[in-house]
Design a protein around this motif. Structure first.
Motif, PDB file in Angstrom:
ATOM      1  N   GLY A  47       0.827  -1.206   0.000  1.00  0.00           N
ATOM      2  CA  GLY A  47       0.000   0.000   0.000  1.00  0.00           C
ATOM      3  C   GLY A  47       0.861   1.256   0.000  1.00  0.00           C
ATOM      4  O   GLY A  47       2.091   1.189  -0.118  1.00  0.00           O
ATOM      5  N   ASP A  48       0.196   2.403   0.174  1.00  0.00           N
ATOM      6  CA  ASP A  48       0.899   3.702   0.165  1.00  0.00           C
ATOM      7  C   ASP A  48       2.019   3.750   1.191  1.00  0.00           C
ATOM      8  O   ASP A  48       3.132   4.191   0.893  1.00  0.00           O
ATOM      9  N   ALA A  49       1.703   3.317   2.416  1.00  0.00           N
ATOM     10  CA  ALA A  49       2.690   3.453   3.495  1.00  0.00           C
ATOM     11  C   ALA A  49       3.933   2.629   3.199  1.00  0.00           C
ATOM     12  O   ALA A  49       5.065   3.099   3.394  1.00  0.00           O
ATOM     13  N   ALA A  50       3.749   1.409   2.687  1.00  0.00           N
ATOM     14  CA  ALA A  50       4.896   0.539   2.391  1.00  0.00           C
ATOM     15  C   ALA A  50       5.751   1.148   1.283  1.00  0.00           C
ATOM     16  O   ALA A  50       6.980   1.262   1.411  1.00  0.00           O
ATOM     17  N   VAL A  51       5.095   1.569   0.202  1.00  0.00           N
ATOM     18  CA  VAL A  51       5.852   2.069  -0.951  1.00  0.00           C
ATOM     19  C   VAL A  51       6.529   3.406  -0.627  1.00  0.00           C
ATOM     20  O   VAL A  51       7.684   3.644  -0.986  1.00  0.00           O
ATOM     21  N   GLU A  52       5.834   4.261   0.108  1.00  0.00           N
ATOM     22  CA  GLU A  52       6.438   5.545   0.489  1.00  0.00           C
ATOM     23  C   GLU A  52       7.701   5.309   1.328  1.00  0.00           C
ATOM     24  O   GLU A  52       8.739   5.940   1.119  1.00  0.00           O
ATOM     25  N   ASN A  53       7.604   4.361   2.258  1.00  0.00           N
ATOM     26  CA  ASN A  53       8.765   4.047   3.096  1.00  0.00           C
ATOM     27  C   ASN A  53       9.895   3.429   2.278  1.00  0.00           C
ATOM     28  O   ASN A  53      11.070   3.711   2.520  1.00  0.00           O
ATOM     29  N   ALA A  54       9.551   2.578   1.288  1.00  0.00           N
ATOM     30  CA  ALA A  54      10.575   1.966   0.436  1.00  0.00           C
ATOM     31  C   ALA A  54      11.337   3.059  -0.322  1.00  0.00           C
ATOM     32  O   ALA A  54      12.567   3.023  -0.427  1.00  0.00           O
ATOM     33  N   LEU A  55      10.590   4.043  -0.830  1.00  0.00           N
ATOM     34  CA  LEU A  55      11.225   5.133  -1.583  1.00  0.00           C
ATOM     35  C   LEU A  55      12.150   5.952  -0.688  1.00  0.00           C
ATOM     36  O   LEU A  55      13.255   6.327  -1.084  1.00  0.00           O
ATOM     37  N   ARG A  87      -0.835  -1.906  -4.225  1.00  0.00           N
ATOM     38  CA  ARG A  87      -2.066  -1.127  -4.049  1.00  0.00           C
ATOM     39  C   ARG A  87      -1.776   0.364  -3.910  1.00  0.00           C
ATOM     40  O   ARG A  87      -2.678   1.179  -3.819  1.00  0.00           O
ATOM     41  N   ALA A  88      -0.501   0.720  -3.887  1.00  0.00           N
ATOM     42  CA  ALA A  88      -0.125   2.122  -3.643  1.00  0.00           C
ATOM     43  C   ALA A  88      -0.645   3.021  -4.744  1.00  0.00           C
ATOM     44  O   ALA A  88      -0.793   2.588  -5.894  1.00  0.00           O
ATOM     45  N   ARG A  89      -0.897   4.282  -4.379  1.00  0.00           N
ATOM     46  CA  ARG A  89      -1.408   5.217  -5.386  1.00  0.00           C
ATOM     47  C   ARG A  89      -0.355   5.426  -6.486  1.00  0.00           C
ATOM     48  O   ARG A  89       0.844   5.240  -6.257  1.00  0.00           O
ATOM     49  N   ARG A  90      -0.870   5.816  -7.666  1.00  0.00           N
ATOM     50  CA  ARG A  90      -0.025   5.846  -8.864  1.00  0.00           C
ATOM     51  C   ARG A  90       1.253   6.675  -8.683  1.00  0.00           C
ATOM     52  O   ARG A  90       2.339   6.279  -9.087  1.00  0.00           O
ATOM     53  N   GLU A  91       1.078   7.811  -8.030  1.00  0.00           N
ATOM     54  CA  GLU A  91       2.202   8.743  -7.834  1.00  0.00           C
ATOM     55  C   GLU A  91       3.400   8.030  -7.146  1.00  0.00           C
ATOM     56  O   GLU A  91       4.554   8.241  -7.493  1.00  0.00           O
TER      57      GLU A  91
END
Ligand SMILES: Cc1cc2nc3c(=O)[nH]c(=O)nc-3n(C[C@H](O)[C@H](O)[C@H](O)COP(=O)(O)OP(=O)(O)OC[C@H]3O[C@@H](n4cnc5c(N)ncnc54)[C@H](O)[C@@H]3O)c2cc1C
Length: 304
Positions: free
Chosen positions: A151-159, A178-182
């Motif tokens: 999800g958003d939280a996982a992908v944001e943290n990965a970045l 499931r993360a938002r496109r951005e």
């Protein structure tokens, strides 16, 4: 006998207490943690979406909240262990043996992070488990790390982690993130990040500190090990409703069902904030729901 007992002192519970106090209700807040604030203690990023007030992080917003509460006269008990709550009788029993009776109960217990439930997850807290990409980034600089979730939280943290870590492996159970496109779009050109979809993390391994994870890929014969020095888990949250189950209506995930007046299915029992908001949990939503519940309670009490 209090007019109102509020269980939980995150933004929703604090806002309810603030409004109850303003409306002249005799109010007690029960908080199990040492400090009030709930999830605000875990927000390390700037908060830029609370109208009228920007904050560098959750602590700063909380400081603003508590400044406004200084003059309020409600009772606040922290480090309280609620043993049971009889919602029909509106009676709360504390582990210390105390019994509390009230006219109205407000449930503001919020949500807690979901756990994977794999070996190593608890054992390596403080020994390689990463709580926040924002807060812990420098501690893990130069290490290979693994992020679980899609999800958003996982992908944001990965970045965030990929800015300082040589490799970041994202492990996600589903077919697609499931993360938002951005966020998802920023993953593709990042050659430090590898995404394993349809995969699960089955074990966290190490001695004094995390040294590796074990990953099972769908269709793979057996799990393989990947050397990492840190693991961050972001697989969503669950409502803290264990105390109230079977006494009030919830959805299938345990979130408390409420109407527009924050009333639950039990008479004079209200729920506010994330615990009753599976769709759009926000600080503004939580504080707004607290105001609604307090005003409805006050009007019910004057009508008695
Ligand atoms: C990393 C992160 C970033 C976020 N960023 C934003 C953002 O930018 N903007 C935004 O609007 N929202 C943001 N949020 C969401 C926001 O923090 C929540 O929506 C908000 O905190 C919900 O408030 P709440 O009072 O309902 O629940 P919580 O904050 O979860 O508070 C619940 C409280 O109840 C207590 N409690 C639980 N069970 C019991 C019990 N049995 N007895 C007594 N006390 C109990 C808990 O200890 C806690 O203090 C973020 C959240 C996180 C984790």
């Amino acid at each position: 006998m209090h007019d109102v007992i509020i269980i939980g002192a995150g933004p929703a519970g604090l806002s309810t207490a603030f409004w109850c106090d303003e409306l002249g209700l005799d109010t007690l807040v029960l908080e199990q943690a040492e400090q009030v604030g709930g999830q605000l203690h875990r927000v390390y990023n700037p908060i830029e979406n609370y109208l009228g007030l920007k904050a560098r992080n959750g602590q700063e917003l909380l400081a603003n909240f508590t400044k406004d509460l200084d003059a309020a006269e409600f009772d606040l008990w922290t480090q309280v262990d609620v043993e049971s709550a009889d919602l029909k009788a509106r009676r709360i029993s504390l582990r210390s043996g105390e019994e509390l009776q009230t006219i109205a109960i407000v449930i503001a217990t919020g949500v807690t992070a979901r756990e994977l439930g794999v070996p190593g997850e608890k054992e390596f807290i403080g020994k390689g488990m990463i709580e926040s990409g924002t807060r812990d980034r420098q501690l893990f600089a130069g290490k290979d790390v693994c992020v679980v979730g899609g999800g958003d939280a996982a992908v944001e943290n990965a970045l965030l982690l990929a800015e300082v870590c040589p490799t970041v492996t994202v492990v996600h159970r589903g077919k697609k993130l499931r993360a938002r496109r951005e966020f998802a779009e920023r993953l593709q050109p990042n050659n430090r990040i590898t995404v394993f979809t349809e995969s699960v993390l089955t074990r966290i391994l190490g001695n004094e500190e995390i040294e590796a994870v074990e990953i099972q890929r769908k269709g793979g014969l057996k799990p393989f090990q990947l050397a990492v020095g840190g693991v961050l888990i972001r697989i969503g949250v669950k409502p803290r409703t264990e105390l109230f189950r079977e006494q009030i209506e919830t959805d299938e995930k345990g979130y408390i069902a409420v109407n527009h007046q924050q009333e639950t299915s039990a008479s004079m029992v209200f729920a506010v904030g994330d615990v009753s908001n599976p769709v759009a949990p926000t600080i503004s939503g939580a504080t707004g729901a607290g105001a609604t519940a307090a005003k409805v309670i006050a009007s019910r009490l004057t009508a008695r």
